[in-house]
Write a protein that holds these residues in place. Structure first.
Motif, PDB file in Angstrom:
ATOM      1  N   LEU A   1      -7.473  -3.696   3.890  1.00 25.23           N
ATOM      2  CA  LEU A   1      -7.336  -4.729   4.907  1.00 25.23           C
ATOM      3  C   LEU A   1      -8.046  -4.283   6.175  1.00 25.23           C
ATOM      4  O   LEU A   1      -8.041  -3.089   6.510  1.00 25.23           O
ATOM      5  CB  LEU A   1      -5.869  -5.014   5.240  1.00 25.23           C
ATOM      6  CG  LEU A   1      -5.071  -5.911   4.280  1.00 25.23           C
ATOM      7  CD1 LEU A   1      -4.646  -5.128   3.050  1.00 25.23           C
ATOM      8  CD2 LEU A   1      -3.843  -6.485   4.986  1.00 25.23           C
TER       9      LEU A   1
ATOM     10  N   GLN B   1      -4.725  -8.184  10.223  1.00 25.87           N
ATOM     11  CA  GLN B   1      -3.595  -8.928   9.672  1.00 25.87           C
ATOM     12  C   GLN B   1      -2.709  -9.475  10.781  1.00 25.87           C
ATOM     13  O   GLN B   1      -2.585  -8.888  11.850  1.00 25.87           O
ATOM     14  CB  GLN B   1      -2.783  -8.066   8.710  1.00 25.87           C
ATOM     15  CG  GLN B   1      -2.292  -6.751   9.252  1.00 25.87           C
ATOM     16  CD  GLN B   1      -1.455  -5.987   8.234  1.00 25.87           C
ATOM     17  OE1 GLN B   1      -0.565  -6.528   7.589  1.00 25.87           O
ATOM     18  NE2 GLN B   1      -1.741  -4.695   8.094  1.00 25.87           N
TER      19      GLN B   1
ATOM     20  N   PRO C   1       1.580 -10.101   5.433  1.00 26.61           N
ATOM     21  CA  PRO C   1       1.003 -10.852   6.547  1.00 26.61           C
ATOM     22  C   PRO C   1       0.793 -12.321   6.177  1.00 26.61           C
ATOM     23  O   PRO C   1       0.373 -12.628   5.059  1.00 26.61           O
ATOM     24  CB  PRO C   1      -0.325 -10.142   6.801  1.00 26.61           C
ATOM     25  CG  PRO C   1      -0.615  -9.385   5.550  1.00 26.61           C
ATOM     26  CD  PRO C   1       0.702  -9.014   4.968  1.00 26.61           C
TER      27      PRO C   1
ATOM     28  N   ALA D   1      -4.391 -12.547   6.403  1.00 26.48           N
ATOM     29  CA  ALA D   1      -4.999 -11.220   6.314  1.00 26.48           C
ATOM     30  C   ALA D   1      -6.468 -11.350   5.939  1.00 26.48           C
ATOM     31  O   ALA D   1      -6.845 -12.207   5.126  1.00 26.48           O
ATOM     32  CB  ALA D   1      -4.274 -10.356   5.275  1.00 26.48           C
TER      33      ALA D   1
END
Length: 321
Positions: free
Chosen positions: A129, A132, A147, A150
């Motif tokens: 990631l 987020q 999240p 994201a």
């Protein structure tokens, strides 16, 4: 009469003193900006590096070699840190908004930031990631909530996901579902065991139908308007993201996603979570975040901004409202 006048004067003077206070304004109306030009986070940006075990896998550096604008940029890196690759541990170098500056969950706000992927860009089948947006969780509450929005990467390809509470799908078990959902339906990964489901909202130009095999059901919990522009290739250099976030687990949610001034998608409908134990605010964090791995991963960030007004954040594009 004299007492009333005296009290009124004190109230007025108190108001003036409060207006002149140098304390941070804890309001979603406050504009936040940080170009990472100095040796620390700018007071007007409201950002900080959070310290905990997973964050100890990361480092942050204010540097001048790689930047999008100005004279500096922020370098964020993670290195192998978890004792075991398969124990659920994560490695992070995430930058957070200060708690007192978070935006209420039912209000919309615009975010902007630029990111540049350092070489080599990870291309494995792994959880990565780069940014987020989440809802606060009250300390001691049960559950691990993903999240509600994201920006992710897998197999070297960028994609965006939207999360909400579990709702029965309109269809399941369809092969290559990303190419086969019907009108008004979007690909979704169902997770009824945790009362959540993850919607595939946007992908980059290298994405193939088989890359979305995890999203093997369809839902009409949200509508996604595709504006004809895929997410950029992570190898393409600086990517300037602009995002409008307004969660609405009851079906009133609204997300706008831009990249490099171009509209990518508009998402409306069931966005975010409404379980017990969740707090009243949304919050944003950015930086490399991955499941435990064996290599170093570095990202550069620049030009963070946040405002209730699109025009303060979106440059080189047309605001939708």
């Amino acid at each position: 009469m004299f007492r009333i006048a005296l009290v009124a004067a004190i109230v007025v003077l108190s108001g003036v003193a409060g207006a002149q206070s140098s304390e941070p304004q804890a309001s979603p109306q406050r504009k936040l900006v940080d170009g990472f030009e100095g040796r620390d986070f700018a007071p007007e940006g409201g950002l900080y590096y959070r310290e905990n075990f997973e964050q100890s896998a990361g480092t942050y550096e204010f540097q001048s070699l790689v930047k999008r604008t100005g004279t500096g940029g922020l370098k964020l890196s993670v290195v192998p840190h978890c004792p075991n690759l398969n124990d659920g541990c994560s490695e992070r170098a995430e930058i957070w908004e200060k708690t007192e500056l978070r935006v209420p969950y039912d209000q919309g706000v615009w975010y902007g930031f630029a990111v540049n992927f350092d070489d080599p860009v990870p291309n494995g089948d792994h959880r990565y990631l780069i940014a987020q947006w989440k809802r606060e969780i009250i300390p001691g509450a049960e559950g691990d909530f993903s999240p509600f929005l994201a920006l992710r990467m897998e197999l070297g390809k960028l994609f965006a996901t939207v999360e909400t509470n579990y709702l029965p799908p309109v269809s399941t078990g369809r092969e290559n579902v990303a190419a086969r959902c019907g009108p008004g339906e979007v690909p979704v990964w169902l997770r009824p065991d945790v009362n959540q489901m993850r919607i595939l909202a946007a992908t980059d130009g290298n994405w193939k139908a088989e890359d979305g095999s995890l999203f093997n059901s369809c839902t009409n919990a949200v509508t996604i308007t595709d504006h004809g522009n895929p997410l950029p290739d992570p190898k393409s250099g600086w990517i300037d993201f602009v995002v409008y976030t307004k969660p609405g687990p009851d079906g009133t949610g609204h997300i706008e996603l831009y990249a490099n001034g171009k509209p990518i998608v508009t998402v409306k409908g069931h966005i975010g979570h409404a379980d017990e134990g969740l707090g009243k605010n949304q919050y944003f964090k950015f930086g490399p975040y991955r499941a435990a791995d064996t290599t170093q991963w570095t990202l550069y960030y620049d030009d963070f901004r946040r405002s209730p007004h699109c025009a303060d954040v979106l440059t080189g594009g047309v605001c939708p409202f």
